[in-house]
Design an enzyme around this catalytic site. Structure first.
Site, PDB file in Angstrom:
ATOM      1  CG  HIS A 178      54.420   6.763  14.462  1.00  0.00           C
ATOM      2  ND1 HIS A 178      54.542   5.890  15.043  1.00  0.00           N
ATOM      3  CD2 HIS A 178      54.547   6.663  13.182  1.00  0.00           C
ATOM      4  CE1 HIS A 178      54.411   4.930  14.926  1.00  0.00           C
ATOM      5  NE2 HIS A 178      54.274   5.190  12.690  1.00  0.00           N
ATOM      6  CB  CYS A 210      52.591   6.199  18.050  1.00  0.00           C
ATOM      7  SG  CYS A 210      52.510   4.998  18.519  1.00  0.00           S
TER       8      CYS A 210
END
Length: 487
Positions: free
Chosen positions: A105, A52
């Site tokens: 993120h 991510c």
């Protein structure tokens, strides 16, 4: 309108083959398939650093890992200081409204990274959790919504006990309208209703699913629990990972799961993807209702894939196809398609870093000088190979380096120097390792040389005197990035 609107739909952990148009008969994605049929589907699109955090750095900055410096999964790198120029900040400076909904993120957790506003659901933040990285609690906007709608001040999306990386699955227990996937879509549509109509917009719809927890609505759970899935890919080289296996571990990256567990996880995974597919239909209907459909470019992609049991592996980070290859669809309305040619499949090698220059070209905005991705417009420049890498903690913190060329994939493990070679044209499931066969020695050497050229001069010392050097300590980011953590 002299510039198109741009919507970037980013999903988390979706494999490139997990869609009907890619040939998977076990999943129903009619709306994504329709979007792809009316646009450009890149069949060789990859995430060069397939987890991510580094993947989103590449997506936001248009940079390769050699430039952005992220080689692994580590938080704590301050985004605004390390990466001041992003896709969204560049569009904002050109007059676009830039709005983000869902998973970011990045660090700090609520950094806007160039957006005018962000409504956040990262999948791991909780309103009541006070982080050690700062003096104030980081608020997950979805959790605030869930608590407000349920009237329960302790309501949480993780109260079912399913971990956010666990190989377990169950249906969503609340009303469908309260699911995080619906929330991202609903808040995106709310932005479309409240935007400034005199300016073009850039909307980042970032879904946390199909990343675990695998918890689609009950009807989708039931639908996919009744389906039988095809046999998983299983390479003749899987035994090489035996020392790293954690069979039946709920969050294991390497190791087998019970067949019943695998079937449940696959059902939850596919159900989560179809639920996103329905939101795509809602998106296009909303755009049509507002008269925006013919002036809006829609890009659909994932940050990385999921091994989903292939070669007895789960989750991501490895350079194999299930983890590293991603879906990428660029849907360009006819009036903005003049320089793009006929719609259809595009087989040139693409990477997440290419999204920024592609979008900026469509918007008529100059590409910043530190972007090293390339526009994906058919007929433009193409690369003959791609270098990918990631530090693999579960393999004793060695780096998995790989080269994807026109036909082959070469893999090198920095810890022990093990090599692999796959012929993706003849063996797309990567089940036969050719590295030890004399008849493929020349191809192996050619790809090794490509990796040497990519790693020459790296601070880890992966290359010496023109040869790969195994056993060197690995980094999760370049030293110039680490400098920002000391400021």
């Amino acid at each position: 309108m002299d510039r198109p609107n741009i919507i970037l739909v980013c999903v988390d952990e979706m494999r490139a083959d997990a869609m009907g148009i890619a040939g998977d008969d076990h999943i129903d994605t009619p709306n994504l398939d329709d979007l792809a049929r009316g646009g450009y589907r890149f069949t060789r699109a990859y995430s060069a650093t397939p987890t991510c955090v580094p993947a989103r750095v590449a997506l936001f900055t248009g940079q390769s890992q050699e430039r952005h410096g992220r080689y692994g999964y580590r938080e704590g790198i301050s985004f605004p200081e390390a990466y001041p120029v992003t896709l969204q900040s560049t569009l904002r400076e050109a007059g676009y409204q830039a709005f983000g909904v869902g998973k970011m993120h990045v660090f700090p957790d609520r950094a806007r990274c160039g957006f005018d506003e962000v409504l956040l659901h990262d999948g791991f933040l909780h309103t009541s959790r006070r982080l050690s990285r700062g003096p104030s609690a980081m608020i997950d906007d979805y959790v605030e919504f869930l608590r407000r709608e349920t009237g329960d001040p302790r309501a949480d999306y993780q109260e079912t006990g399913i971990g956010c990386n666990a190989m377990t699955a169950r249906p969503w227990e609340r009303e469908e309208r309260l699911h995080p996937t619906r929330w991202v879509a609903d808040e995106s549509f709310r932005f479309l209703e409240r935007r400034d109509p005199s300016r073009p917009f850039f909307l980042y719809m970032s879904f946390h699913r199909p990343h675990a927890p695998f918890d689609p609505p009950q009807w989708l759970w039931d639908k996919y629990r009744e389906r039988e899935f095809g046999a998983r890919a299983m390479g003749d080289w899987v035994g090489g990972f035996d020392e790293h296996r954690r069979d039946f571990g709920s969050e294991a990256e390497f190791g087998a799961q019970k067949e019943s567990t695998h079937q449940q996880v696959r059902a939850g995974y596919y159900g989560s993807i179809e639920f996103i597919d329905l939101q795509l239909n809602r998106l296009r209907e909303t755009l049509s209702d507002q008269g925006l459909l013919e002036d809006t470019v829609i890009v659909f992609l994932s940050d990385h894939g999921d091994m989903m049991g292939d070669h007895d592996m789960y989750r991501k980070s490895v350079g194999y196809e299930g983890s590293a290859r991603v879906p990428l669809v660029v849907h360009v309305p006819p009036r903005w398609r003049e320089a793009w040619g006929e719609i259809g499949e595009v087989d040139s090698i693409a990477e997440l870093r290419d999204v920024m220059p592609t979008v900026l070209e469509l918007a008529g905005v100059e590409v910043p000088h530190d972007v090293d991705g390339m526009s994906l417009r058919p007929g433009g420049a193409v690369r003959d190979h791609l270098h990918g890498e990631h530090v693999i903690g579960s393999l004793g913190r060695q780096s998995m380096q790989w080269i994807r060329s026109e036909r082959h994939k070469y893999v090198w493990f920095s810890g022990d120097g093990n090599e692999q070679l796959f012929d993706l044209a003849a063996d797309p499931r990567e089940e036969r390792d050719l590295a030890g066969l004399p008849e493929h020695e020349e191809e192996l050497a050619r790809h090794r040389a490509l990796l040497v050229a990519a790693l020459e001069g790296r601070e880890e010392g992966f290359v010496s005197d023109g040869e790969l050097v195994a056993g060197r300590p690995v980094q999760t980011e370049a030293s110039w990035v680490r400098e920002f953590t000391r400021l």
